[in-house]
Enzyme design. Structure first.
Site, mmCIF file in Angstrom:
data_model
loop_
_atom_site.group_PDB
_atom_site.id
_atom_site.type_symbol
_atom_site.label_atom_id
_atom_site.label_comp_id
_atom_site.label_asym_id
_atom_site.label_seq_id
_atom_site.Cartn_x
_atom_site.Cartn_y
_atom_site.Cartn_z
ATOM 1 N N GLY A 10 104.333 -101.406 -72.083
ATOM 2 C CA GLY A 10 103.300 -101.407 -73.116
ATOM 3 C C GLY A 10 102.669 -100.036 -73.126
ATOM 4 O O GLY A 10 102.803 -99.287 -72.164
ATOM 5 N N ASP A 64 124.436 -112.618 -92.436
ATOM 6 C CA ASP A 64 123.573 -113.711 -91.984
ATOM 7 C C ASP A 64 123.734 -114.975 -92.830
ATOM 8 O O ASP A 64 123.932 -116.069 -92.292
ATOM 9 C CB ASP A 64 122.104 -113.264 -91.974
ATOM 10 C CG ASP A 64 121.920 -111.999 -91.145
ATOM 11 O OD1 ASP A 64 122.769 -111.749 -90.274
ATOM 12 O OD2 ASP A 64 120.950 -111.261 -91.378
ATOM 13 N N LYS A 124 121.661 -109.809 -83.986
ATOM 14 C CA LYS A 124 122.726 -109.550 -84.962
ATOM 15 C C LYS A 124 124.126 -109.634 -84.331
ATOM 16 O O LYS A 124 125.039 -110.226 -84.904
ATOM 17 C CB LYS A 124 122.526 -108.147 -85.563
ATOM 18 C CG LYS A 124 123.344 -107.897 -86.801
ATOM 19 C CD LYS A 124 122.632 -108.461 -87.995
ATOM 20 C CE LYS A 124 123.346 -108.200 -89.294
ATOM 21 N NZ LYS A 124 122.567 -108.681 -90.434
ATOM 22 N N GLU A 161 116.225 -101.488 -68.515
ATOM 23 C CA GLU A 161 116.916 -101.969 -69.718
ATOM 24 C C GLU A 161 117.548 -100.853 -70.543
ATOM 25 O O GLU A 161 118.400 -101.113 -71.377
ATOM 26 C CB GLU A 161 115.952 -102.791 -70.589
ATOM 27 C CG GLU A 161 114.855 -102.019 -71.300
ATOM 28 C CD GLU A 161 113.645 -101.694 -70.431
ATOM 29 O OE1 GLU A 161 113.769 -101.718 -69.190
ATOM 30 O OE2 GLU A 161 112.564 -101.396 -70.991
ATOM 31 N N CYS A 218 107.451 -101.226 -65.975
ATOM 32 C CA CYS A 218 106.537 -100.190 -66.449
ATOM 33 C C CYS A 218 105.096 -100.711 -66.540
ATOM 34 O O CYS A 218 104.504 -101.021 -65.516
ATOM 35 C CB CYS A 218 107.036 -99.612 -67.766
ATOM 36 S SG CYS A 218 106.244 -98.041 -68.137
ATOM 37 N N TYR A 219 104.526 -100.860 -67.735
ATOM 38 C CA TYR A 219 103.167 -101.424 -67.821
ATOM 39 C C TYR A 219 103.125 -102.789 -67.141
ATOM 40 O O TYR A 219 102.137 -103.146 -66.492
ATOM 41 C CB TYR A 219 102.744 -101.552 -69.294
ATOM 42 C CG TYR A 219 101.393 -102.209 -69.475
ATOM 43 C CD1 TYR A 219 100.226 -101.474 -69.356
ATOM 44 C CD2 TYR A 219 101.302 -103.587 -69.725
ATOM 45 C CE1 TYR A 219 98.984 -102.088 -69.497
ATOM 46 C CE2 TYR A 219 100.060 -104.199 -69.860
ATOM 47 C CZ TYR A 219 98.907 -103.445 -69.749
ATOM 48 O OH TYR A 219 97.684 -104.051 -69.878
ATOM 49 N N HIS A 262 112.500 -97.981 -66.408
ATOM 50 C CA HIS A 262 113.021 -98.947 -67.392
ATOM 51 C C HIS A 262 114.477 -99.301 -67.107
ATOM 52 O O HIS A 262 115.384 -98.563 -67.523
ATOM 53 C CB HIS A 262 112.912 -98.350 -68.802
ATOM 54 C CG HIS A 262 111.510 -98.286 -69.289
ATOM 55 N ND1 HIS A 262 110.894 -99.338 -69.934
ATOM 56 C CD2 HIS A 262 110.576 -97.307 -69.199
ATOM 57 C CE1 HIS A 262 109.652 -99.009 -70.227
ATOM 58 N NE2 HIS A 262 109.435 -97.778 -69.789
#
Ligand code: XMP
Length: 511
Positions: A55, A227, A367, A171, A82-83, A169
């Site tokens: 954040g 979609d 997606k 990710e 992180c945050y 991070h």
């Protein structure tokens, strides 16, 4: 029970990425904003693990997002990123402070100690840092498990309570062993099995909609985009002919596209499909209109009108199906504001036609997951991996007044360009590529005669999210072939230019 991870969102920019990384390990993950879920709900929903996201704030900032600190003691393992790491330290009684050596940003050398989170991670590797504050004093029960040259506490844990925090991070791809670290959290700390599979999603959804919808009539606006196509295939498997698909062919589609959509769904699936050929209706409304915003508005409104007229023909239609996907849901539920913008793929339909309910079968999928479902349901690859195409279609690629002639010329030029790119398979593959019919005529020479023909622009962009985009460095040979074929095969086009503008300052589409 299906295992699932809660990604508790504190406003980080990578929250969707975290959920995707978890799902890549075949563990279901869902994102909830910190202020849209309570501690009791978290307990009831039976999560297998929780991830606190990053954040932008400092935990001492009065406006910064906080959560009930009792979450640390409900017996569900937590990974703070992180945050999220700093918040965990703060909630557990530690001290967070601005780093002595200023902020750390970018690729940073990481040193790790023995710890379950760092199994199979070398002692030294590279991580991605982006922070100003750090955990200065550890809370009781925590130990430091990693550090960098500037940050004495780059990771911490309280193994007894199953609490883990990382300042970096895991990710993002720049963290060399990020995937391993997340895997360790999911499988070694949370004890996940990793059995979330698309096949299960399909069978679960088919069974659910068969049961819930029964013999109700369901209406879907099928555009031929990924979609809505996947929704059509999925619901058709569940309820067969009770699904009615309305394909509004506004006459602004690419070459052969309308037939392709119709053949795929009627021919391949035997779907209950109505193709409304409304080209004249749209073109007469657009006649003489040159302003891009007016064009979009007219098309949006006319679309609703055509759809509404069709819907009336079916008498009692109780349910509307929509192709909303997970990023739409996450985007609309973000932030502190209580007004949630509801996402409609076909602008505002539910407000106009009264339906008993709306179903959005893909609202939990990203997606790439939607594409996987589409492939598994037997949709052609050509459809599942097609590039995005704007709802207003070629209307925003014909500059100035839209005429049948300009549309026809554009369709041919666009088909040639796409064909040449597909054939040449450039090493930098653009994410979107198309032709634009400019409103410009120019002087040329063909044979011995002077010409005064149309100018077509070619556009190709490389992008991750279409929010920003780079113009693609296509090989000259591909551009040359496209240009020469377009001018040779289409007499009225006498000049071809290549658009070398990125977004920003330009947009992807010309209008
Ligand atoms: P822009 O031109 O805004 O385009 O840079 C970004 C992406 O969005 C697509 N696009 C649209 N898609 N309805 C859509 O469904 C629209 O009105 C629309 N306008 C742009 C565009 O093709 C690109 O992929």
């Amino acid at each position: 029970m299906q295992e699932k991870i809660l990604v508790l969102d504190f406003g980080g920019q990578y929250d969707q990425l975290i959920a995707r990384r978890v799902r890549e390990q075949h563990v279901y993950a869902e994102i909830r904003a910190y202020n849209r879920i309570t501690l009791d709900e978290i307990k009831e929903l039976g999560y297998t693990g929780i991830i606190f996201t990053g954040g932008p704030n400092s935990v001492y900032d009065p406006a910064s997002p906080h959560f009930d600190p009792r979450i640390l003691d409900i017996g569900i393992p937590i990974l703070g990123i992180c945050y999220g790491d700093q918040l965990m330290a703060y909630m557990a009684g530690g001290v967070v402070a601005p780093a002595d050596n200023g902020s750390e940003y970018g690729k940073t050398k990481l040193y790790v100690n023995d710890n379950v989170l760092f199994e199979n991670v070398p002692r030294e590797s590279v991580c991605f840092m982006s922070h100003t504050d750090y955990v200065k004093t550890l809370p009781d029960g925590f130990t430091v498990t990693a550090f960098t040259d500037n940050c004495p506490c780059a990771a911490m844990c309280d193994t007894k309570r199953g609490l883990y925090g990382v300042q970096f991070h895991p990710e993002v791809a720049h963290t060399e062993y990020g995937k391993t670290i997340l895997k360790n959290f999911l499988f070694s700390v949370c004890g996940c099995r990793g059995d979330w599979k698309m096949d299960d999603f399909i069978s679960g959804a088919v069974e659910k909609y068969r049961r819930e919808l029964g013999s109700k009539k369901v209406l879907l606006a099928l555009s031929g985009g990924v979609d809505s196509s996947v929704v059509a295939a999925l619901l058709h498997r569940a309820i067969g002919d009770n699904l009615i698909c309305v394909f509004v062919d506004h006459g602004l589609l690419r070459k052969d596209e309308g037939d392709f959509v119709e053949n795929t769904f009627r021919g391949l699936f035997g779907l209950n499909l109505i193709r409304v050929r409304a080209e004249d209706r749209f073109l007469s409304k657009l006649s003489g209109v040159t302003d891009p915003e007016r064009k979009r508005k007219i098309i949006g409104e006319e679309f609703i009108r055509v759809f509404e007229d069709e819907a009336k023909n079916f008498g009692e239609v109780q349910v509307l199906a929509q192709g909303t996907i997970y990023p739409d849901v996450v985007e609309s539920g973000k932030g502190d504001s209580a007004t949630i913008k509801s996402h409609h793929n076909v602008g505002g339909l539910p407000d106009i036609i009264a339906f008993e309910s709306i179903v959005e079968p893909l609202s939990n999928l990203f997606k790439d997951e939607v594409r996987e479902v589409g492939e598994k349901l037997g949709l052609p690859k050509e459809l599942v991996y097609r590039q995005p195409f704007p709802g207003p279609g070629l209307a925003v690629r014909v500059i100035g007044e839209i005429t049948k002639e300009k549309l026809e010329l554009l369709r041919e030029a666009d088909a040639i360009f796409r064909e040449e790119i597909d054939k040449s398979a450039p090493s930098e593959r653009p994410n979107q590529y198309f032709a634009v019919m400019t409103d410009l005529r120019s002087v040329g020479v063909k044979g011995d005669a002077r010409t005064y023909g149309y100018t077509v622009a070619l556009r190709a962009v490389s992008t991750d999210d279409f929010m920003t985009a780079e113009w693609t460095r296509l090989p000259y040979t591909a551009l040359e072939r496209a240009s020469s074929r377009i001018t040779n095969e289409i007499g009225q086009i006498t000049r071809v230019v290549y658009d070398i503008t990125s977004k920003p300052p330009a947009t992807v589409e010309w209008e």
